[in-house]
Design an enzyme around this catalytic site. Structure first.
Site, PDB file in Angstrom:
ATOM      1  N   GLY A  85      20.488  41.220  38.785  1.00  0.00           N
ATOM      2  CA  GLY A  85      21.422  41.425  37.681  1.00  0.00           C
ATOM      3  C   GLY A  85      21.348  40.301  36.667  1.00  0.00           C
ATOM      4  CD  GLU A 103      27.901  40.120  48.471  1.00  0.00           C
ATOM      5  OE1 GLU A 103      27.945  39.538  49.570  1.00  0.00           O
ATOM      6  OE2 GLU A 103      27.746  39.523  47.397  1.00  0.00           O
ATOM      7  CB  THR A 120      17.325  41.976  46.459  1.00  0.00           C
ATOM      8  OG1 THR A 120      18.631  41.910  47.035  1.00  0.00           O
ATOM      9  CG2 THR A 120      16.673  43.285  46.851  1.00  0.00           C
TER      10      THR A 120
END
Length: 714
Positions: free
Chosen positions: A205, A457, A166
Site C-alpha cells: 500500500g 494481518e 508481503t
C-alpha cells in the site's frame, strides 16, 4: 381529552385512503418503533463508547467530518479509481492537522470514525502511521526511533512510508520471505536484493505512487549465515522529485476488489545499498564487525502482532453496527404483503423469518463489541508490562504465558470476527431485497471494502490453525499438571468436564447463563482433547511434530472455532453482568440470544458430546425464536444506541428518520442526471435502423393459419 381520544377524533375525519397512507408512512413506522424502547438509549450509547465523554467526542468528530469538504462521500460510488486515489491523498492534509494537535488516544478515536466513513482512506493513512511508523516503534532502538521521527516519519514531512512485507510468492509465511539483506563489512552497509520473481514485494500500500521509504522485511545474512527475517528502512524515491532511486523498480498492481483509494504496488530491489543503521535493531543487533546479537526473549516480539488483530476485532464490531443499522431500519419501514385480517402490508421486521435473519446477527455484533473492548484493555495492559520486562523478573513466566494465550486467542478472534462481519454485511444486503444490490445503499461497497480483513494481518485459516496448535499444546501441558492462563483454564478441569451433561429439564433452567457457560466449556474441552489425541496418534505413527500438526489441521480448526465462540459468549456475559437496571434486562436478552443461537449453529458438538439431549436442543430452538421476537421489539432502539449519524451510514435505506424512499430516489436522480442519450446516434440508431437483406414483410406477422369458424362448428 387524552392523547388517544384526540388521535381517534382526528382519524374520524380522515378518508380511507388517508388512513392507509398514514398507516404505511415510513416516518410514522420508524417513530412507532422508537416508542417501544424499554431502556435509556443514551445510557447504552455511553456504555458502548466507553463513557459520556467518549460519546461526545465521537459526535464531535462525526460532525467535523460531515462539514469537511475533503470528506464528501455522497458521490463515492460514481467516481473513477484515479479520482478516488487523488481524493485519498487530499484527505491527508486534514488529518495531519489533527494528528499534530491531538493526543494519541484522542486521535485513535478520530480514526475509528474515519474507518467507518472511508475505510480506503483509513487504510492508506494507516499504512504510514499504523504500519510504517508501527514497524519503527516495534523494531527500532530508542535512538533509531528518534532519528526517523526527527527526519519526518511522525510529522509526514520529507517522507511517506509504506510496509513491504508481503511478496508475490509469500504472504502468511513470513519466515519464508525471499528478499535478502546481506551485510557488507567493507562498506558497513546492507545490500537489499530481490533474487527471484516471487521475491517481488507485492500488495504494498502506497508504493505505486506516494511512498518515499519502506519498512522492508528481508532475510538477514551476515558472513554467509542466515539469521531470519528482520526489518530494514529502505529509501525508494527522491522526496523532492519523486524519481525512483537507483536499483529500485516500482509498479502499480491496479484495480482491486475494494479500497481503490490505496495505490497498492510492487517493488523490486537490485543490489540496493543502505547504511547498517537502517536495520532496525531493537531486538537483533549487528555490529560494525558483523557480530550478531539476538534477543534473549524472542517471545517479546509477539506483542507487535497483537495490535492489528485486536483492532480488527473492534473494527468487525463497528462495521457490523453500520450494516445492521441499514438493514434493520429498512426492515422497520419496508412493507410486503398483507394478511387476511388487514389490507395494511406487514413490516419486514414483523416476519419471524426476517427476525431470524437479523436478530442473531445483532446479538453477535454486541458480543464482538464487548469482546473488542475487553481485548483492547488487555492489550494495553500487557504492552505496558512488556515494555519493561527483563529476563530476571520473578513473574516473567506468568507474563509470557499470558502473552502466548493472548497472542493465540487474538489470532482466532481476528479470524472469526472478520468472517462473522463479512457474513453479516452480505446477510444485511440480501435482507434489503433488490435495493440491497444498489451501490447507493452502501452494503455492496461495504462488503468489497471489508473482504480484505479476512486476509491481511494473517490469512484467517492460518490464524485459526495457530490457535488450534496452541490449544493442543495447552491440553498436553494441562495433562502434565501445569496451571494454564484463564482463557484456557477450562483445560485444567478435564476430569469434571469430559462426560458432563446438562441434567436440567426445565427450559428456564437451561437458559441459566452458567448452564450455557459450562456447556461451552464441555464441548471445547472435548474437541480440544480429540484434536490432541489425534495429534498424539500421528506422533506415534512416526510423523514429525510439524507434520503431525498438519495431519490434524481440521481438528485444530474445529477446536479453534468452538473455543472462539465460547470466548465471545463469556466476554459478552462478563460485560452484561456489570450493567444494572432496565438496560441489563435488554442486554441479557441479547446475550442469551447470542448464546442460544451459537449453540444451535453448533448443535452437532453439543449433541455429540452429550451435553444437551435432542429434546433439550428442541427447547433451545424454540427459545431462540422467542428471544428473536423479544430483541426485535427493541431492534430500532438498539441500533439507535450505535449512534451513527446519517452521514456516517451514507445509505438512504439506513436513514434515522425512516424516510427511505424519498432519500433513495433523490440520491439516484442526483447521481444520474437525465441528460441527452449518451450513445443513441452512435450505437442504437445504426443497430435498429440497419438495412436487412430480406425486404419482404410477412403481413401475417408469424401467426399460424386460422381455421374457419364453420370447421370448428363441425
Amino acid at each position: 381529552m387524552s392523547a388517544k381520544q384526540r388521535l381517534n377524533a382526528v382519524r374520524q375525519h380522515l378518508t380511507k385512503e388517508e388512513l392507509y397512507a398514514k398507516a404505511v408512512d415510513p416516518v410514522t413506522s420508524m417513530n412507532e418503533e422508537r416508542a417501544k424502547a424499554t431502556f435509556n438509549i443514551r445510557e447504552l450509547t455511553h456504555l458502548l463508547d466507553g463513557g459520556e465523554k467518549s460519546t461526545l467526542l465521537k459526535e464531535r468528530f462525526m460532525q467535523e467530518f460531515e462539514r469537511d469538504p475533503l470528506f464528501k462521500m455522497d458521490d463515492i460510488h460514481d467516481i473513477t479509481k484515479d479520482e478516488l486515489r487523488e481524493r485519498t491523498m487530499e484527505k491527508f492534509r486534514s488529518l495531519i492537522h489533527h494528528l499534530s494537535n491531538e493526543s494519541v488516544d484522542i486521535f485513535k478515536k478520530r480514526m475509528e470514525i474515519v474507518s467507518l466513513i472511508d475505510p480506503g482512506f483509513w487504510t492508506r493513512f494507516g499504512v504510514h502511521y499504523g504500519l510504517f511508523v508501527g514497524a519503527l516503534q516495534s523494531n527500532a532502538t530508542s535512538g533509531q526511533l528518534g532519528y526517523w521521527f526527527q527526519n519526518g516519519a511522525l510529522s509526514l514531512s520529507g517522507m511517506v512510508g509504506c510496509f513491504a512485507m508481503t511478496e508475490l510468492g509469500h504472504g502468511s509465511n513470513v519466515p519464508g520471505l525471499e528478499t535478502t539483506a546481506i551485510f557488507d563489512e567493507a562498506s558497513d552497509q546492507f545490500i537489499i536484493h530481490t533474487p527471484t520473481l516471487t521475491a517481488t514485494k507485492w500488495w504494498i500500500g502506497g508504493a505505486a505512487h506516494s511512498a518515499t521509504h519502506a519498512a522492508v522485511f528481508a532475510q538477514l545474512i551476515v558472513k554467509g549465515k542466515n539469521y531470519g527475517t528482520k526489518c530494514f528502512v529502505v529509501p525508494l524515491r527522491d522526496p523532492k522529485t519523486y524519481n525512483l532511486l537507483p536499483g529500485v523498480n516500482i509498479g502499480d498492481i491496479g484495480k482491486k476488489m475494494g479500497r481503490d483509494g490505496i495505490d497498492n504496488g510492487w517493488i523490486q530491489f537490485t543490489h540496493v545499498r543502505i547504511p547498517r543503521s537502517y536495520m532496525l535493531m531493537k531486538h537483533t543487533k549487528v555490529s560494525r564487525t558483523g557480530l550478531v546479537k539476538e534477543p534473549k526473549l524472542q517471545q517479546l516480539t509477539y506483542g507487535a502482532l497483537l495490535q492489528g488483530r485486536v483492532a480488527m476485532v473492534v473494527d468487525s464490531g463497528n462495521v457490523s453496527k453500520k450494516a445492521l443499522t441499514i438493514a434493520i431500519r429498512y426492515a422497520a419501514v419496508r412493507r410486503q404483503f398483507s394478511n387476511s385480517n388487514s389490507n395494511i402490508e406487514t413490516k419486514l421486521l414483523d416476519y419471524p423469518i426476517h427476525q431470524r435473519r437479523l436478530m442473531p446477527l445483532m446479538a453477535q455484533t454486541f458480543a464482538m463489541l464487548f469482546t473488542g473492548s475487553e481485548m483492547t484493555a488487555m492489550y494495553n495492559k500487557m504492552m505496558s508490562r512488556l515494555e519493561n520486562a527483563k529476563p530476571e523478573d520473578t513473574d516473567l513466566e506468568e507474563v509470557l504465558e499470558m502473552l502466548k494465550e493472548t497472542h493465540s486467542t487474538s489470532a482466532g478472534l481476528k479470524a472469526f470476527c472478520t468472517w462473522n462481519c463479512l457474513n453479516t454485511i452480505e446477510a444485511c444486503r440480501q435482507a434489503c431485497g433488490g435495493h440491497g444490490y444498489s451501490a447507493y445503499t452502501g452494503l455492496a461497497g461495504m462488503y468489497q471494502d471489508f473482504a480484505v480483513q479476512c486476509t491481511w494481518e494473517g490469512d484467517n485459516t492460518i490464524l485459526t490453525l495457530q490457535l488450534g496448535r496452541y490449544l493442543i499444546s495447552s491440553f498436553r501441558e494441562a495433562v502434565k499438571g501445569k496451571k494454564l492462563s484463564p482463557g484456557v483454564g477450562y483445560l485444567n478441569k478435564l476430569d469434571s468436564l469430559i462426560g458432563a451433561c446438562c441434567s436440567e429439564k426445565d427450559a428456564d433452567a437451561i437458559l441459566n447463563p452458567q448452564t450455557i457457560v459450562k456447556g461451552w466449556q464441555v464441548v471445547c474441552a472435548n474437541v480440544v482433547k480429540n484434536a490432541a489425541l489425534e495429534f498424539e496418534q500421528c506422533i506415534k505413527q512416526g510423523l514429525s511434530i510439524d507434520d503431525a500438526y498438519e495431519q490434524c489441521s481440521q481438528s485444530r480448526l474445529y477446536a479453534a472455532k468452538l473455543h472462539s465462540y465460547g470466548y465471545l459468549f463469556n466476554r459478552f456475559l462478563d460485560g452484561v453482568s456489570k450493567v444494572e437496571g432496565n438496560l441489563k434486562v435488554v442486554l441479557m436478552d441479547v446475550c442469551l440470544l447470542y448464546g442460544l443461537y451459537t449453540i444451535e449453529e453448533n448443535a452437532g458438538a453439543f449433541l455429540q458430546y452429550g451435553y444437551f439431549s435432542p429434546t433439550q436442543m428442541d427447547l433451545i430452538r424454540l427459545r431462540t425464536n422467542e428471544f428473536c421476537r423479544a430483541v426485535r421489539d427493541q431492534a430500532i432502539p438498539l441500533v439507535d444506541a450505535f449512534n451513527l449519524s446519517d452521514y456516517v451510514i451514507n445509505s438512504p435505506l439506513g436513514r434515522a428518520d425512516g424516510d427511505v424512499y424519498v432519500h433513495y430516489f433523490e440520491q439516484v436522480k442526483r447521481s444520474n442526471p437525465q441528460n441527452p442519450h449518451p450513445y443513441f446516434n452512435r450505437l442504437i440508431k445504426p443497430l435498429i435502423e440497419r438495412e436487412m437483406n430480406d425486404d419482404i414483410v410477412d403481413e401475417e406477422g408469424g401467426l399460424e393459419e386460422e381455421e374457419d369458424e364453420d370447421d370448428e362448428m363441425e
